[in-house]
Every structure is written in C-alpha cells, then in structure tokens.
Design a protein around this motif. Structure first.
Motif, mmCIF file in Angstrom:
data_model
loop_
_atom_site.group_PDB
_atom_site.id
_atom_site.type_symbol
_atom_site.label_atom_id
_atom_site.label_comp_id
_atom_site.label_asym_id
_atom_site.label_seq_id
_atom_site.Cartn_x
_atom_site.Cartn_y
_atom_site.Cartn_z
ATOM 1 N N GLU A 4 38.943 94.177 90.345
ATOM 2 C CA GLU A 4 40.058 92.619 90.012
ATOM 3 C C GLU A 4 39.737 91.801 88.963
ATOM 4 O O GLU A 4 41.143 91.011 88.227
ATOM 5 N N ILE A 5 38.353 91.197 88.487
ATOM 6 C CA ILE A 5 38.210 90.360 87.487
ATOM 7 C C ILE A 5 39.097 90.731 86.124
ATOM 8 O O ILE A 5 39.530 89.673 85.483
ATOM 9 N N VAL A 6 38.440 91.802 85.782
ATOM 10 C CA VAL A 6 39.642 92.037 84.718
ATOM 11 C C VAL A 6 41.099 92.051 84.207
ATOM 12 O O VAL A 6 41.177 92.458 83.823
ATOM 13 N N LYS A 7 41.792 92.813 86.072
ATOM 14 C CA LYS A 7 42.788 92.614 86.296
ATOM 15 C C LYS A 7 43.566 91.366 86.515
ATOM 16 O O LYS A 7 44.315 90.996 84.810
ATOM 17 N N LEU A 8 42.522 90.256 86.333
ATOM 18 C CA LEU A 8 42.666 89.216 86.492
ATOM 19 C C LEU A 8 43.438 88.396 85.187
ATOM 20 O O LEU A 8 44.230 88.076 84.303
ATOM 21 N N ILE A 9 42.169 88.578 84.526
ATOM 22 C CA ILE A 9 42.031 88.354 83.371
ATOM 23 C C ILE A 9 43.257 89.583 82.310
ATOM 24 O O ILE A 9 43.475 87.760 81.818
ATOM 25 N N SER A 10 43.414 90.505 81.976
ATOM 26 C CA SER A 10 44.655 90.897 81.623
ATOM 27 C C SER A 10 45.738 90.524 82.310
ATOM 28 O O SER A 10 46.620 90.482 80.885
ATOM 29 N N ASN A 11 46.198 90.030 83.219
ATOM 30 C CA ASN A 11 47.610 89.894 83.039
ATOM 31 C C ASN A 11 47.760 88.793 83.286
ATOM 32 O O ASN A 11 48.543 88.314 82.652
ATOM 33 N N VAL A 12 46.437 87.341 83.169
ATOM 34 C CA VAL A 12 46.783 86.267 83.664
ATOM 35 C C VAL A 12 46.355 84.908 82.051
ATOM 36 O O VAL A 12 46.573 84.083 81.727
ATOM 37 N N GLY A 13 45.661 85.704 81.599
ATOM 38 C CA GLY A 13 44.528 85.551 79.892
ATOM 39 C C GLY A 13 43.372 85.187 80.770
ATOM 40 O O GLY A 13 43.031 84.419 82.164
ATOM 41 N N PHE A 14 42.180 85.067 79.758
ATOM 42 C CA PHE A 14 40.714 84.548 79.856
ATOM 43 C C PHE A 14 40.954 82.454 80.494
ATOM 44 O O PHE A 14 40.206 82.062 81.583
ATOM 45 N N PRO A 15 41.561 81.922 79.614
ATOM 46 C CA PRO A 15 41.451 80.155 80.160
ATOM 47 C C PRO A 15 41.803 80.107 81.248
ATOM 48 O O PRO A 15 40.953 79.409 82.667
ATOM 49 N N ILE A 16 42.657 80.664 82.447
ATOM 50 C CA ILE A 16 43.361 81.126 83.804
ATOM 51 C C ILE A 16 42.875 81.850 84.669
ATOM 52 O O ILE A 16 42.745 81.366 85.840
ATOM 53 N N ALA A 17 42.028 82.424 84.285
ATOM 54 C CA ALA A 17 41.240 83.744 84.790
ATOM 55 C C ALA A 17 39.833 82.068 85.721
ATOM 56 O O ALA A 17 39.219 82.419 86.660
ATOM 57 N N VAL A 18 39.516 81.312 84.090
ATOM 58 C CA VAL A 18 38.230 81.201 84.224
ATOM 59 C C VAL A 18 39.030 79.892 85.035
ATOM 60 O O VAL A 18 38.012 79.584 86.290
ATOM 61 N N SER A 19 40.059 79.235 84.869
ATOM 62 C CA SER A 19 40.414 78.211 86.012
ATOM 63 C C SER A 19 40.381 78.341 87.368
ATOM 64 O O SER A 19 40.048 77.524 88.452
ATOM 65 N N ILE A 20 41.426 79.654 87.385
ATOM 66 C CA ILE A 20 40.545 80.174 88.749
ATOM 67 C C ILE A 20 39.597 80.212 90.086
ATOM 68 O O ILE A 20 39.278 79.578 90.878
ATOM 69 N N TYR A 21 38.431 81.275 89.127
ATOM 70 C CA TYR A 21 37.487 80.862 89.432
ATOM 71 C C TYR A 21 36.623 79.869 89.795
ATOM 72 O O TYR A 21 36.039 79.968 90.756
#
Length: 49
Positions: A4-21
């Motif tokens: 799920e984390i890999v899909k999130l990063i590939s869909n929205v980008g690393f900075p946004i994934a880190v912000s959500i986390y």
C-alpha cells in the motif's frame, strides 16, 4: 501494508506520501495533547475563586 505504501508513493509522489504518513502519526499525539491541555484548563478554572 508495504504494498500500500509503494502504491501510494507511485500514485501521489514521495513528498505527499511522507506528509500523509506524518499527519496520521501526529494526529493521535495531538489529540492527547488537546485532552491534557483541556484538563489543565479545567483545573485552573476550579482553583480560581
């Protein structure tokens, strides 16, 4: 969970994934801080005449 984390990063980008986390992790702590501050405010109001 890793997938799920890999899909999130590939869909929205690393900075946004880190912000959500960070928002998800900090949300619980912020709620605890709000509860503590509310209790402190309540005690202070009881102490005042």
């Amino acid at each position: 969970m890793y997938d799920e984390i890999v899909k999130l990063i590939s869909n929205v980008g690393f900075p946004i994934a880190v912000s959500i986390y960070l928002l998800v992790k900090l949300d619980k702590r912020l709620e605890e801080i709000i509860i503590i501050l509310s209790a402190m405010e309540h005690r202070e109001r009881e102490r005042r005449p």
